[in-house]
Design a protein around this motif. Structure first.
Motif, PDB file in Angstrom:
ATOM      1  N   ARG A 173       0.868  -1.182   0.000  1.00 13.07           N
ATOM      2  CA  ARG A 173       0.000   0.000   0.000  1.00 13.07           C
ATOM      3  C   ARG A 173       0.900   1.226   0.000  1.00 13.07           C
ATOM      4  N   THR A 174       0.518   2.209  -0.792  1.00 15.59           N
ATOM      5  CA  THR A 174       1.344   3.408  -0.924  1.00 15.59           C
ATOM      6  C   THR A 174       0.796   4.589  -0.118  1.00 15.59           C
ATOM      7  N   VAL A 175      -0.159   4.326   0.772  1.00 15.76           N
ATOM      8  CA  VAL A 175      -0.729   5.407   1.584  1.00 15.76           C
ATOM      9  C   VAL A 175       0.326   6.002   2.505  1.00 15.76           C
ATOM     10  N   HIS A 176       1.095   5.166   3.164  1.00 16.62           N
ATOM     11  CA  HIS A 176       2.067   5.636   4.147  1.00 16.62           C
ATOM     12  C   HIS A 176       3.517   5.584   3.642  1.00 16.62           C
ATOM     13  N   ALA A 177       3.778   4.821   2.595  1.00 13.87           N
ATOM     14  CA  ALA A 177       5.145   4.713   2.082  1.00 13.87           C
ATOM     15  C   ALA A 177       5.125   4.408   0.591  1.00 13.87           C
ATOM     16  N   THR A 178       6.091   4.972  -0.138  1.00 12.54           N
ATOM     17  CA  THR A 178       6.241   4.707  -1.567  1.00 12.54           C
ATOM     18  C   THR A 178       7.676   4.262  -1.821  1.00 12.54           C
ATOM     19  N   GLY A 179       7.918   3.784  -3.029  1.00 12.27           N
ATOM     20  CA  GLY A 179       9.268   3.340  -3.375  1.00 12.27           C
ATOM     21  C   GLY A 179       9.420   1.829  -3.376  1.00 12.27           C
ATOM     22  N   TRP A 180       8.286   1.114  -3.329  1.00 10.90           N
ATOM     23  CA  TRP A 180       8.339  -0.345  -3.346  1.00 10.90           C
ATOM     24  C   TRP A 180       8.825  -0.845  -4.704  1.00 10.90           C
ATOM     25  N   PRO A 181       9.395  -2.042  -4.767  1.00  3.52           N
ATOM     26  CA  PRO A 181       9.789  -2.604  -6.066  1.00  3.52           C
ATOM     27  C   PRO A 181       8.579  -2.682  -6.999  1.00  3.52           C
ATOM     28  N   SER A 182       8.816  -2.446  -8.270  1.00  2.00           N
ATOM     29  CA  SER A 182       7.730  -2.460  -9.243  1.00  2.00           C
ATOM     30  C   SER A 182       8.266  -2.939 -10.589  1.00  2.00           C
ATOM     31  N   ALA A 183       7.357  -3.125 -11.540  1.00  2.00           N
ATOM     32  CA  ALA A 183       7.769  -3.552 -12.868  1.00  2.00           C
ATOM     33  C   ALA A 183       8.676  -2.513 -13.521  1.00  2.00           C
ATOM     34  N   SER A 184       8.449  -1.235 -13.228  1.00  2.00           N
ATOM     35  CA  SER A 184       9.267  -0.174 -13.820  1.00  2.00           C
ATOM     36  C   SER A 184      10.555   0.067 -13.038  1.00  2.00           C
TER      37      SER A 184
END
Length: 208
Positions: A173-184
């Motif tokens: 969930r990106t509500v409290h944190a961003t920067g997780w691994p992703s396809a891009s």
């Protein structure tokens, strides 16, 4: 995977078909038993499919489901070594990590004692020398050459057989944190588990 070709190759190598069963050159039936962890239903289904295919060409095969502790002992303590038992397990990603766990004799142990790698007790001198070389330098060219050497050992001697790619899935969930691994931005396998969780945590930023 060609079942008919597999049967053809076995017969050409001196195996015989007796009463619908593949028999080894020494006259004993070819029997392959799979051992897997009952709670891991994906493992169990894979083994049941493989066992069914083996039985279809005359190789007697069974699947035994055991608890997690018994399954772990089967491969870490070498309890299945020297038998026609196949123990299905999983390993971490990355060529150096995989080869370390698969064929590094320094991580092995006598049958009956827990090993931290080389569970099949391969203990190959060529592979061990390549691991020593790899660990003794930070020169990428030399390390790459060592990895190719380890790859050749795997292909030539086939001490164990990789079955499929392990799926590394996760939900974020990106509500409290961003920067997780992703396809891009696949900087790390997504499951935030040790010892790679630190890499993920260092990439996180507060959410909006």
């Amino acid at each position: 995977f060609n079942l008919a070709k597999t049967k053809e190759m076995l017969l050409a190598a001196g195996f015989k078909l007796v009463n619908g069963h593949i028999v080894q050159p020494n006259g004993k039936p070819l029997v392959i038993n799979f051992v897997g962890p009952t709670p891991y239903t994906d493992f169990m289904e894979d083994m049941q499919l493989m066992s069914s295919e083996l039985n279809s060409i005359g190789i007697q095969s069974t699947v035994d489901g055991v608890g997690l502790s018994a399954w772990t002992s089967d491969y870490t303590d070498g309890l299945a070594a020297g038998t026609a038992t196949i123990c299905v397990t999983f390993e971490t990603p990355g060529p150096e990590q995989l080869y370390q766990l698969w064929i590094n004799g320094a991580l092995s142990a006598p049958n009956g004692s827990p090993a931290f790698g080389d569970y099949e007790r391969f203990n190959n001198s060529t592979a061990n020398a390549l691991f020593t070389s790899y660990a003794s330098t930070d020169n990428a060219t030399i390390q790459t050459k060592d990895l190719y050497g380890l790859e050749k050992v795997m292909v030539d001697d086939v001490p164990m057989i990789p079955l499929d790619s392990y799926t590394a899935y996760a939900e974020f969930r990106t509500v409290h944190a961003t920067g997780w691994p992703s396809a891009s931005d696949p900087y790390q396998a997504p499951p935030p588990i040790s010892p790679w969780d630190e890499i993920i945590f260092l990439h996180l930023k507060p959410g909006s």
